[in-house]
Motif scaffolding. Structure first.
Motif, mmCIF file in Angstrom:
data_model
loop_
_atom_site.group_PDB
_atom_site.id
_atom_site.type_symbol
_atom_site.label_atom_id
_atom_site.label_comp_id
_atom_site.label_asym_id
_atom_site.label_seq_id
_atom_site.Cartn_x
_atom_site.Cartn_y
_atom_site.Cartn_z
ATOM 1 N N VAL A 112 0.976 -1.147 0.062
ATOM 2 C CA VAL A 112 0.052 0.086 -0.117
ATOM 3 C C VAL A 112 0.967 1.429 -0.074
ATOM 4 N N ALA A 113 2.018 1.139 0.762
ATOM 5 C CA ALA A 113 2.836 2.213 0.997
ATOM 6 C C ALA A 113 3.456 2.630 -0.338
ATOM 7 N N ILE A 114 3.820 1.598 -1.212
ATOM 8 C CA ILE A 114 4.503 1.714 -2.500
ATOM 9 C C ILE A 114 3.579 2.387 -3.490
ATOM 10 N N ALA A 115 2.251 1.882 -3.306
ATOM 11 C CA ALA A 115 1.122 2.173 -4.180
ATOM 12 C C ALA A 115 0.998 3.683 -4.062
ATOM 13 N N ARG A 116 0.834 4.221 -2.693
ATOM 14 C CA ARG A 116 0.868 5.620 -2.351
ATOM 15 C C ARG A 116 2.105 6.488 -3.008
ATOM 16 N N ALA A 117 3.331 5.770 -2.790
ATOM 17 C CA ALA A 117 4.496 6.584 -3.331
ATOM 18 C C ALA A 117 4.403 6.542 -5.047
ATOM 19 N N LEU A 118 3.728 5.712 -5.797
ATOM 20 C CA LEU A 118 3.675 5.801 -6.906
ATOM 21 C C LEU A 118 2.499 6.799 -7.511
ATOM 22 N N VAL A 119 1.293 6.761 -6.607
ATOM 23 C CA VAL A 119 0.419 7.930 -7.312
ATOM 24 C C VAL A 119 0.744 9.218 -7.212
ATOM 25 N N GLN A 120 1.991 9.418 -6.239
ATOM 26 C CA GLN A 120 2.565 10.843 -6.368
ATOM 27 C C GLN A 120 3.439 11.097 -7.291
ATOM 28 N N GLU A 121 3.288 10.162 -8.422
ATOM 29 C CA GLU A 121 4.020 10.581 -9.652
ATOM 30 C C GLU A 121 5.327 10.968 -9.470
ATOM 31 N N PRO A 122 6.188 10.217 -8.894
ATOM 32 C CA PRO A 122 7.519 10.839 -8.285
ATOM 33 C C PRO A 122 8.480 10.584 -9.488
ATOM 34 N N ASP A 123 9.588 11.588 -9.302
ATOM 35 C CA ASP A 123 10.705 11.477 -10.190
ATOM 36 C C ASP A 123 11.637 10.381 -9.484
ATOM 37 N N ILE A 124 11.433 10.406 -8.349
ATOM 38 C CA ILE A 124 12.555 9.611 -7.308
ATOM 39 C C ILE A 124 12.079 9.214 -6.151
ATOM 40 N N ILE A 125 12.547 7.614 -6.020
ATOM 41 C CA ILE A 125 11.589 7.024 -4.991
ATOM 42 C C ILE A 125 12.907 6.892 -3.711
ATOM 43 N N LEU A 126 12.723 7.301 -2.376
ATOM 44 C CA LEU A 126 13.447 7.197 -1.601
ATOM 45 C C LEU A 126 12.844 6.194 -0.594
ATOM 46 N N ALA A 127 13.619 5.085 -0.442
ATOM 47 C CA ALA A 127 13.101 3.938 0.416
ATOM 48 C C ALA A 127 14.167 3.687 1.453
ATOM 49 N N ASP A 128 13.424 3.820 2.621
ATOM 50 C CA ASP A 128 14.250 3.982 4.049
ATOM 51 C C ASP A 128 14.202 2.446 4.488
ATOM 52 N N GLU A 129 15.221 1.413 4.455
ATOM 53 C CA GLU A 129 14.857 0.401 4.696
ATOM 54 C C GLU A 129 13.672 -0.404 4.550
ATOM 55 N N PRO A 130 13.084 -0.439 3.360
ATOM 56 C CA PRO A 130 11.876 -0.845 3.084
ATOM 57 C C PRO A 130 11.326 -2.322 3.665
ATOM 58 N N ILE A 131 12.569 -3.101 3.725
ATOM 59 C CA ILE A 131 11.984 -4.550 3.930
ATOM 60 C C ILE A 131 12.646 -4.973 5.224
ATOM 61 N N ALA A 132 13.041 -4.166 6.036
ATOM 62 C CA ALA A 132 13.436 -4.365 7.345
ATOM 63 C C ALA A 132 12.498 -5.086 8.419
ATOM 64 N N SER A 133 11.086 -4.790 7.952
ATOM 65 C CA SER A 133 10.348 -5.066 8.765
ATOM 66 C C SER A 133 9.254 -6.425 8.304
ATOM 67 N N LEU A 134 10.009 -6.870 7.137
ATOM 68 C CA LEU A 134 9.042 -7.949 6.353
ATOM 69 C C LEU A 134 9.872 -9.237 6.241
ATOM 70 N N ASP A 135 9.300 -10.580 6.116
ATOM 71 C CA ASP A 135 9.629 -11.762 5.884
ATOM 72 C C ASP A 135 10.383 -11.742 4.438
ATOM 73 N N PRO A 136 10.976 -12.867 4.319
ATOM 74 C CA PRO A 136 11.850 -13.369 2.943
ATOM 75 C C PRO A 136 10.815 -12.922 1.951
ATOM 76 N N ARG A 137 9.614 -13.605 1.958
ATOM 77 C CA ARG A 137 8.846 -13.628 0.699
ATOM 78 C C ARG A 137 8.630 -12.157 0.265
ATOM 79 N N ASN A 138 7.968 -11.498 1.379
ATOM 80 C CA ASN A 138 7.573 -10.114 0.940
ATOM 81 C C ASN A 138 8.741 -9.303 0.564
ATOM 82 N N THR A 139 9.955 -9.552 1.375
ATOM 83 C CA THR A 139 11.052 -8.820 0.646
ATOM 84 C C THR A 139 11.486 -8.950 -0.565
ATOM 85 N N LYS A 140 11.253 -10.024 -1.121
ATOM 86 C CA LYS A 140 11.284 -10.442 -2.550
ATOM 87 C C LYS A 140 10.323 -9.263 -3.199
#
Lengths: 282, 271, 311
Positions: free
Chosen positions: B153-181
């Motif tokens: 959902v957070a990535i979707a939110r980032a995408l609708v911002q129509e960004p030029d650059i995406i800043l991802a701050d440890e996006p997978i640190a709270s996720l399990d291996p499957r979601n990490t991928k």
């Protein structure tokens, strides 16, 4: 089986002096405090004219009164009492609701994460504190001077005194809100209003609703007493009957208050659960 | 082109980021690596202007981002979409509203505050959710979703911002291996298909090597490495991560105790 | 990730061409998703609307019950403002702050009454706290000797808590005679009820894991209580007792309204007899006292139990 080497006590003693020899001040602090507390207590008893004879005669008097209270009996005034009880509940409900409506905007001004500047926040906090420092009964007396005797003065009294309490509680709830969610809004390009509307309020409103319900409940108690000074409700009847020593009516009125408070308690805990438990779109 | 010049951020006397300089070409996938506390997070937050630099400049396509104020600042925040370790969604709002938050900088305040979203924005938000197979969750409360779903959902939110650059701050640190991928693949696709620059903080060196074209290594607030993943030798990585090295490099298990390498009790902390 | 991304699609009607990583779905698919969303949101919304409507209806009924009259409020609101104007004016017509000596002419008497108020709440709070402490183990689920005892003690505490302190004071004034003793007893009883419940909750919420931890080192039951339970509950007990003291100071300030001692007596006389500047002077002394008590108990709590137990 492993064994730590026996430490060299002298060396450790030199290294951590505080662990081995607690200073006398630390060891004596607790007993001194207890002794002081007790001393003030005894002084208080003397100063406030406590005497065993007074206590004993008062107790026997009280026992006599308790006997006279049984059985509770409203006489012919039951409909009057029911009406007074309704008045009390109305006072509590209206006073609390109005107080919450007034307090919400003000509490934003008193919350550190909204108004970082001490210059605004500090006076607002002190203002709320001063209102809170004055008991509901005092406010009732003041409002009676303004709008006259009757339940309306009670509503206003509860409103004002709760306004102070709510302002403080709401601002604390706002300060306790999760900063990450607000930050998410800010990082997406939201302005300050967006941060409040979408980041804060959804988190804070259910907490506030819970507090308001809790206050409606506790205000039912407060509303029973503001009648004592003439601001309407069941307290008026209660004070009246105590003055004329109609103990059976007194006990009946107390019973009514107990039942009403228990009923409100039950309803509000149900509602609180419903509010905190569900509701996505706020 | 994102250019960072001598960027420094101090909290008290401690410099979280110390004189960082680099530039990032459009369309690259850059990983920022380093141990926890190295200043990676502060760096990204400064670029999005969630944190203010003590000194230094950030330039994006010639504009000095550090000087932006008010509406322009908010526009920039929208253009540099931020993805957080803890997702930073509003838990009690539903998923669709959370995604629509990405449009706040674009539409008039009265519309957003009254929740009267333009039809095309709703369509955009729903489509973004659909890209991550969570459109059917649109009416759910965000805090009832799993971590992996929330990050999508957070990535979707980032995408609708129509960004030029995406800043991802440890996006997978709270996720399990499957979601990490799932999340890393999504970032990679956004980067490769649409040419959106991705600047991603990563703790895991393995992931950084797999996904990034370029790595920036930070230690104690300074940029100490900047180059292609291949140029990052184990030697440098060990210096970067110090004691945590074995942890983040995946491979080697902890050395078996054989009497010589096991430090004596009490000396480990001093080592 | 089931579907591959479609090509970049520039949306019209927005600013300059930009990188858009979202491909808009076909209209039909969108309509389905939109419909499903609207439907489930509408259900929640209608529920909320219903609840709001019901609440408003109750409010309206309450407004009739409480004889709320907006016209009275508007007519007399001027009175409210002018009331404050009057209590801030001396008999001589000057503002109160121009002549503090005249304003606080009775400070000697008032301070004495204020001291009495604080003593009333102190003695009442301490008595109530001791009673609550001795009763709370009977009321807590994990320490109560039996369900009947627990039930009885709980009902007693509830009674003491629900009946407002000032009602007790009204009755005690008749039984014990006018004076601060009635106030102390009223506050003590109310405090017993309030603190007894809170204390019992603390005991019930005590974490039993530390007890296990201490026991696992081979300690006796007494040591377990001393080192695992007491550290957990004592901070809470003292913290609640101090908080109660704060509340009781406020409560004691009105005990005088019914003749149960303290500054309230002075205040009610001043209000009833329209000694305007006295009202403001007494109110200010009460507010300042409550402030000082608030701050010092807050400081004490922070000092004694660390920051985390403050409120």
């Amino acid at each position: 089986m492993s064994q730590l080497p026996r430490p060299d006590t002298a060396e450790l003693r030199a290294k951590y002096p505080g662990v081995f020899d607690r200073p006398a001040s630390a060891r004596l602090a607790m007993p001194t405090m207890i002794a002081a507390a007790f001393a003030i207590f005894v002084y208080g008893l003397v100063d406030l004219d406590f005497s065993p004879t007074k206590l004993i005669s008062g107790m026997s008097q009280l026992g006599w009164i308790a006997m006279l209270m049984i059985p509770p009996n409203p006489g012919t005034s039951f409909p009057l009492y029911m009406q007074a009880l309704g008045e009390t509940l109305s006072i509590a409900l209206l006073g609390t609701t109005l107080a919450a409506l007034l307090a919400l905007p003000v509490s934003l001004l008193a919350a550190r994460n909204i108004i970082p500047s001490n210059l605004i926040r500090f006076p607002v906090r002190r203002f709320l504190d001063s209102i809170r420092g004055v008991d509901t009964l005092i406010w009732a007396l003041v409002w009676i001077n303004v709008v006259g005797l009757g339940p309306f003065a009670g509503v206003l009294a509860i409103m004002v005194s709760d306004f102070g309490a709510f302002g403080k509680l709401f601002s604390e709830a706002i300060e306790a809100a999760d900063r990450k969610q607000v930050e998410g809004i800010r990082a997406s390009g939201g302005n300050a209003l967006h941060e409040i509307r979408f980041g804060l309020l959804p988190q804070v409103l259910p907490v506030i609703a819970g507090q308001v319900l809790y206050f409606i409940e506790s205000n039912t108690r407060s509303a029973t007493i503001i009648g004592i000074v003439g601001a309407g409700g069941i307290g008026l009847q209660l004070a009246e009957q105590i003055r004329v020593l109609e103990w059976q009516k007194v006990s009946f009125l107390i019973l009514m208050i107990l039942i009403a408070v228990a009923a409100i308690d039950f309803i509000s805990s149900k509602l609180r659960f419903a509010i905190i438990g569900q509701r996505a779109v706020v | 082109m994102l250019v960072v010049e001598g960027l420094t951020c101090r909290f008290g006397t401690k410099a979280a980021v110390d004189n960082a300089s680099f530039s990032i070409a459009p369309g690259s996938f850059v990983g920022v690596i380093g141990r926890s506390g190295a200043g990676k997070s502060t760096l990204l937050r400064m670029i999005n202007r969630l944190a203010d630099p003590t000194s230094g400049r950030i330039l994006f396509e010639g504009t000095d981002v550090t000087a932006l104020r008010g509406k322009e600042l908010r526009q920039w925040r929208a253009r540099s979409a931020m993805i957080f370790q803890q997702f930073n969604l509003v838990g009690r709002l539903d998923v669709l509203t959370n995604v629509l938050m990405g449009r706040l900088a674009q539409i008039p305040s009265w519309r957003s505050l009254a929740q009267v979203w333009p039809e095309q924005d709703r369509a955009l938000a729903l489509s973004a959710l659909d890209q991550f197979d969570i459109a059917q969750l649109a009416a759910q409360r965000a805090d009832q979703l799993s971590g992996g779903q929330q990050q999508r959902v957070a990535i979707a939110r980032a995408l609708v911002q129509e960004p030029d650059i995406i800043l991802a701050d440890e996006p997978i640190a709270s996720l399990d291996p499957r979601n990490t991928k799932i999340v890393m693949d999504a970032l990679l696709r956004i980067n490769k298909h649409f040419g959106i620059t991705v600047l991603c903080n990563l703790h895991s060196l393995d992931l950084a090597r797999t996904y990034c074209d370029r790595l920036i290594g930070m230690a104690a607030g300074r940029v100490v490495f900047d180059g292609a993943p291949a140029a990052l030798t184990d030697q440098i990585a060990r210096e970067l991560y110090d004691l945590e090295a074995n942890d983040v490099m995946g491979g080697a298990p902890m050395p078996a105790p054989d009497g010589t390498t096991v430090p004596a009790l009490g000396t480990a902390a001093a080592a | 990730m089931a579907r591959p991304f479609l090509s970049t699609q520039l949306r019209t009607g927005l600013q300059a061409p930009m990188a858009t990583a979202v491909s808009i779905l076909p209209a039909q698919q969108l309509a389905t998703l939109e419909g499903a969303y609207r439907k489930s949101v509408a259900r929640k919304r209608s529920k909320a609307a219903l609840a709001t409507a019901a609440f408003c209806a109750v409010l309206v009924i309450a407004a009739f019950g409480a004889e709320v009259n907006l016209r009275t409020l508007f007519t007399y609101f001027g009175n409210f403002v002018s009331y404050f104007d009057r209590i801030l004016t001396l008999d001589s017509g000057a503002r109160v702050w121009t002549d503090p000596a005249e304003w606080f002419w009775g400070w000697h008497k008032w301070l004495k009454m204020l001291g009495e108020t604080i003593l009333i709440s102190y003695v009442g709070t301490l008595t109530g706290a001791v009673l609550a402490f001795s009763l709370n183990f009977f009321a807590a689920q994990n320490t109560s000797p039996g369900p009947w005892v627990r039930f009885t003690v709980r009902r007693l505490l509830e009674f003491a808590r629900t009946v407002p302190g000032i009602v007790f004071a009204l009755i005690f004034v008749i039984a014990f005679g006018l004076g601060p003793m009635a106030g102390v007893l009223a506050i003590a009883i109310h405090t017993t009820g309030a603190l007894g419940k809170l204390f019992a909750e603390i005991v019930e919420n005590a974490d039993m894991k530390p007890v296990e931890g201490i026991r696992s080192t081979g300690a006796s039951w007494l040591s377990c209580m001393r080192f695992a339970v007491l550290p957990q509950v004592s901070a809470g007990y003292a913290s609640y007792a101090l908080l109660r003291f704060e509340i009781n100071v406020r409560e004691a300030s009105v005990m005088g309204f019914v003749g149960a001692g303290g500054i309230g007596q002075e205040l009610v006389v001043a209000i009833r007899k329209f000694y305007y500047s006295d009202v403001s002077a007494i109110l200010i002394t009460i507010i300042v006292t409550v402030f000082i008590i608030d701050i010092s108990t807050g400081w004490l709590r922070g000092r004694l139990f660390g920051k985390e137990t403050r409120r």
